[in-house]
Design an enzyme around this catalytic site. Structure first.
Site, mmCIF file in Angstrom:
data_model
loop_
_atom_site.group_PDB
_atom_site.id
_atom_site.type_symbol
_atom_site.label_atom_id
_atom_site.label_comp_id
_atom_site.label_asym_id
_atom_site.label_seq_id
_atom_site.Cartn_x
_atom_site.Cartn_y
_atom_site.Cartn_z
ATOM 1 N N GLU A 33 0.944 -1.269 -0.043
ATOM 2 C CA GLU A 33 -0.110 0.101 0.131
ATOM 3 C C GLU A 33 0.858 1.204 -0.006
ATOM 4 O OE1 GLU A 33 -3.014 0.445 -0.553
ATOM 5 O OE2 GLU A 33 -3.494 -1.657 -0.689
ATOM 6 N N TYR A 116 -6.643 5.854 4.968
ATOM 7 C CA TYR A 116 -6.838 5.266 3.830
ATOM 8 C C TYR A 116 -6.171 3.884 4.069
ATOM 9 C CZ TYR A 116 -5.431 2.904 -0.604
ATOM 10 O OH TYR A 116 -5.044 2.111 -1.527
ATOM 11 N N ASP A 134 -9.801 5.458 -2.034
ATOM 12 C CA ASP A 134 -8.802 6.058 -2.782
ATOM 13 C C ASP A 134 -9.335 6.870 -3.916
ATOM 14 O OD1 ASP A 134 -9.494 4.031 -4.648
ATOM 15 O OD2 ASP A 134 -7.516 3.261 -4.767
#
Ligand code: SF4
Length: 349
Positions: A33, A116, A134
């Site tokens: 990520e 996020y 996102d």
């Protein structure tokens, strides 16, 4: 069929086989990520593979030297991500006994992990029902539901996060999130979305109203600042004089060259006449060559760099603690911004 069912059905048939999708290990998910933030999958994939190979567990990452991490990060940009990851890995070792947290409320406390990333790790690893929002998800929701709230405002974030949580499949939050992100990335793309094959095209607000190009609504960012970097490249006995950059500016702890920054573009003779240059190098320097690089775009600044190459110069380095000669053979061990390693690659080879 419900909105999320259509998307999850599409995902099962069409998802890309990405290495970080086949794991529930929060450390590996975190690695992927952070690497993929602001980065395309094709560009991020080799970095992810290298990092996972070199640091297979959080303890390996925490125990690495910062320069090695930055070196592996080289070329990916936004280097603060690499530094934050190092700090986070060390915190995980100290405060969580080396077990990477999986719960949103623990994750959000860690450096470099925002809403996020915390939602992504907690939902992908242990199916905590937290919607990931996102850029792909903003776009998809905004177009399908016709939401015109500005996405990069705090009010916009709140509204979209609430909606994303409402539409999420609560039985399989991880899969539901992955499906939304993948659908936005591959079908409801920023330019030329594939509306013809889109399973949502019967009820999509943007398609019906001809508003695809107007959604999502984004507030324009601040203007970009121009900076003029005049680098002095001192070569001596198969070595080059490098500068380790300090804090509070771009490229912290990365290596570049002695730098004379100016407010406007100067040609080489004007740089050599700058009082701060003369104070260190004297008034009679004859450059061997001068190169200008293409402009280098960062998120809020544009760098215009020139490189003034000087051969066999005798310099007293006692006052310049951040400057040191690095042998050409050792250059690849020192993490450098892209603009520097591209220049050195041409110079040394
Ligand atoms: S119809 Fe087009 S704009 Fe609407 S959700 Fe599908 S791909 Fe996106």
């Amino acid at each position: 069929m419900q909105f999320i069912d259509e998307i999850m059905g599409w995902y099962q048939q069409n998802k890309r086989d990405l290495p970080w999708r086949n794991t529930s290990d929060p450390y590996v998910i975190w690695l992927s990520e952070i690497i993929l933030q602001q980065t395309r999958v094709e560009q991020g994939m080799p970095y992810f593979n290298r990092f996972q190979e070199k640091y297979p567990a959080v303890a390996d990452f925490a125990g690495a030297a910062e320069n090695d991490i930055l070196n592996l990060w080289q070329g990916l940009g936004y280097y603060s991500r690499g530094r934050n990851m190092h700090a986070t890995a060390q915190l995980v070792m100290e405060n969580h006994g080396g077990l990477f947290p999986t719960r949103y409320d623990d994750l959000i406390q860690l450096k470099g992990i925002g809403e996020y990333t915390a939602a992504a790790i907690s939902s992908f690893s242990v199916n905590e029902p937290r919607a990931v929002v996102d850029g792909n998800v903003f776009r998809l929701l905004s177009r399908y539901f016709g939401i015109k709230e500005v996405i990069n405002s705090s009010q916009g974030k709140k509204i979209f996060t609430q909606l994303a949580n409402e539409v999420m499949n609560k039985e399989q939050p991880g899969l539901s999130n992955q499906a939304m992100m993948e659908f936005g990335a591959l079908v409801c793309k920023p330019k030329s979305p594939d509306c013809v094959i889109c399973p949502l095209n019967q009820d999509c607000y943007a398609l019906k109203q001809g508003e695809i190009g107007n959604l999502p609504v984004k507030k324009k960012g601040g203007s970009s600042r121009s900076r003029y970097f005049n680098y002095v490249v001192v070569l001596k006995d198969n070595a080059v004089l490098m500068n380790k950059r300090g804090p509070k500016d771009i490229w912290e702890n990365l290596y570049d060259f002695p730098l004379f920054e100016t407010d406007t573009a100067l040609d080489a003779p004007a740089v050599l006449a700058l009082p701060e240059f003369v104070e260190i190098f004297g008034a009679n320097v004859r450059p061997e060559s001068v190169y200008r690089s293409a402009k280098h775009l960062l998120s809020h600044q544009t760098i215009y760099a020139q490189f003034i190459v000087i051969q066999d110069f005798n310099l007293t380095l006692a006052q310049k603690v951040n400057w040191s000669y690095i042998r050409f053979d050792d250059l690849e061990k020192m993490a450098q911004p892209k603009i520097i390693f591209s220049f050195l690659r041409n110079l040394v080879h």
